[in-house]
Design an enzyme around this catalytic site. Structure first.
Site, mmCIF file in Angstrom:
data_model
loop_
_atom_site.group_PDB
_atom_site.id
_atom_site.type_symbol
_atom_site.label_atom_id
_atom_site.label_comp_id
_atom_site.label_asym_id
_atom_site.label_seq_id
_atom_site.Cartn_x
_atom_site.Cartn_y
_atom_site.Cartn_z
ATOM 1 N N TYR A 188 0.769 -1.528 -0.193
ATOM 2 C CA TYR A 188 -0.270 0.273 -0.086
ATOM 3 C C TYR A 188 0.796 1.381 0.236
ATOM 4 O O TYR A 188 1.657 1.495 1.029
ATOM 5 C CB TYR A 188 -0.411 -0.064 1.415
ATOM 6 C CG TYR A 188 -1.311 1.805 1.153
ATOM 7 C CD1 TYR A 188 -3.068 1.383 1.403
ATOM 8 C CD2 TYR A 188 -1.161 2.471 2.231
ATOM 9 C CE1 TYR A 188 -3.652 2.527 1.177
ATOM 10 C CE2 TYR A 188 -1.576 3.135 2.198
ATOM 11 C CZ TYR A 188 -3.254 3.798 1.619
ATOM 12 O OH TYR A 188 -4.341 4.886 1.801
ATOM 13 N N GLU A 209 -3.780 7.231 -3.591
ATOM 14 C CA GLU A 209 -3.662 6.544 -3.132
ATOM 15 C C GLU A 209 -3.684 5.576 -3.640
ATOM 16 O O GLU A 209 -4.783 4.913 -4.529
ATOM 17 C CB GLU A 209 -5.153 6.259 -2.534
ATOM 18 C CG GLU A 209 -4.792 4.832 -1.334
ATOM 19 C CD GLU A 209 -6.624 4.757 0.019
ATOM 20 O OE1 GLU A 209 -5.909 4.733 0.675
ATOM 21 O OE2 GLU A 209 -7.097 4.715 -1.441
#
Length: 412
Positions: free
Chosen positions: A133, A221
């Site tokens: 991530y 993101e």
């Protein structure tokens, strides 16, 4: 403003929604050097076949391009099941595209009739050997951008923060100096990239930061930010928030806004800088500010009524906008009453009052109208409404306005 592009779905969320198709979002990232799957866009089955042949990929993913999520489990009115298909044969791509393009795809996020597919994305299918991530976002506490990363990707990052907080890594970036090589490399290490992949990941992190700055994003993101068995670091799924205030210098991006899947009334409202969302009730809400709009809808419901819409007038109001707003509201056959709730800070209540009286007279309003005004120039606004001689019901506060609007519908 949010766009999302992904392996399975493109989801758009917004206050004011920038609707970009997945292929448009991927192109923005690719144009800034971010590694995404190789892809082509086709608007015919023949073009899809040619695209599949040009890819020369071991496996191909064909994805219907609509804004709604849930494409993978959707159904076409051609009989085809699924808006996302994997195949190794370019000929199969052509056959599948014939059953997609020009047909309606229904998913959990579309209406019953579905949405017409006009384009498909033909992309190289890649395996993911490891998921991480990575995100860059503006952080008020740091007065600038912050990198956030975790070696545990492909899952809900909030969940990771609760169960394994030691796996969340954060690094502030000086917005004047930009991202440093050692910062990008350290983040790549924190994410668990090893060997040659570590420098490759660091390079991608720097490119993502440049993207973040150049497109005036408030958040980028990437989840998963992954690696393939062949040794590639790829952005498999990303979410981007744009700064609405930067629209004037991001004209190319905002010009991509795909309004084709909006309700016609939403597009009409946008022409006059009005934000409209249709609901199922019969009391129209005409307000200024999203927060006030939600509060108005809530208080109508609490008093036993049902809001028919969410219409936000915004800040820089002109009489013409008020008139057009009433025109939109009265065109909805479900509307049996209109509640105007204006808090005049930037907004001049007198302008609203003049717009209301003009709209009532010219549109020959036939439904009850309840008006609650407060703030800038409110005394003058109340005088305008009072002197108009029109059957307008004034309210002292929001609670009073909601009760009167609900009561006016109940009388019918």
């Amino acid at each position: 403003m949010l766009i999302r592009l992904g392996i399975e779905d493109l989801k758009c969320h917004p206050e004011r929604w920038l609707n970009l198709q997945e292929y448009q979002s991927k192109k923005i990232m690719a144009d800034h050097g971010v590694a995404v799957q190789r892809f082509f866009v086709a608007d015919s089955a023949n073009d899809a076949l040619e695209a599949a042949q040009r890819l020369k990929a071991k496996e191909i993913v064909l994805k219907a391009q609509i804004l709604a999520g849930g494409r993978g489990k959707g159904i076409f009115n051609s009989g085809l099941k699924g808006g996302v298909h994997l195949t190794k044969d370019p000929k199969t791509v052509e056959q599948l595209a014939k059953q997609m393009i020009g047909y309606n795809l229904s998913t959990k996020q579309t209406s019953k009739d579905g949405v017409t597919v006009k384009k498909v994305m033909v992309a190289e299918a890649l395996d993911i050997s490891r998921e991480t991530y990575f995100a860059i976002l503006m952080d008020r506490a740091c007065n600038g951008p912050v990198m956030v990363g975790s070696p545990q990707g492909g899952v809900d990052i909030e969940e990771v923060a609760v169960t394994s907080p030691e796996l969340i890594f954060k690094e502030e970036i000086d917005i004047f100096e930009g991202i440093k090589d050692h910062q990008a490399l350290q983040m790549a290490k924190n994410l668990g990239f090893q060997g040659a992949l570590q420098q490759q990941a660091a390079d991608q992190i720097k490119k993502l930061y440049n993207l973040f700055l150049e497109i005036d994003a408030t958040q980028v993101e990437v989840n998963p930010f992954g690696e393939t068995p062949e040794g590639q670091v790829v952005c498999f799924d990303a979410k981007i928030n744009f700064d609405d205030n930067a629209e004037f210098r991001q004209k190319e991006i905002f010009a991509m806004d795909d309004k084709s899947e909006n309700e016609p009334i939403e597009n009409e409202a946008a022409k006059y800088d009005l934000k409209y969302i249709g609901l199922d009730g019969n009391i129209a809400c005409f307000v200024n500010g999203a927060g006030l709009a939600m509060a108005t809808c809530d208080i109508i419901s609490l008093n036993g009524g049902k809001p028919a819409n969410f219409l936000d007038l915004g800040g820089g109001v002109k009489e013409a906008q008020v008139y057009q707003a009433f025109k939109l509201l009265t065109a909805d056959p479900k509307v049996e009453a209109i509640l105007v709730n204006i808090f005049g800070g930037i907004v001049n209540c007198a302008i609203i009052a003049n717009g209301i009286t003009k709209a009532c007279q010219e549109l020959e309003l036939k439904v009850p109208l309840v008006v609650r005004l407060e703030g800038t120039n409110v005394q003058e606004a109340q005088r305008i409404l009072s002197d108009s001689g029109l059957p307008i019901t004034s309210a002292n506060d929001l609670e009073d306005a909601a009760k009167k609007a609900v009561a006016s519908v109940a009388k019918k």
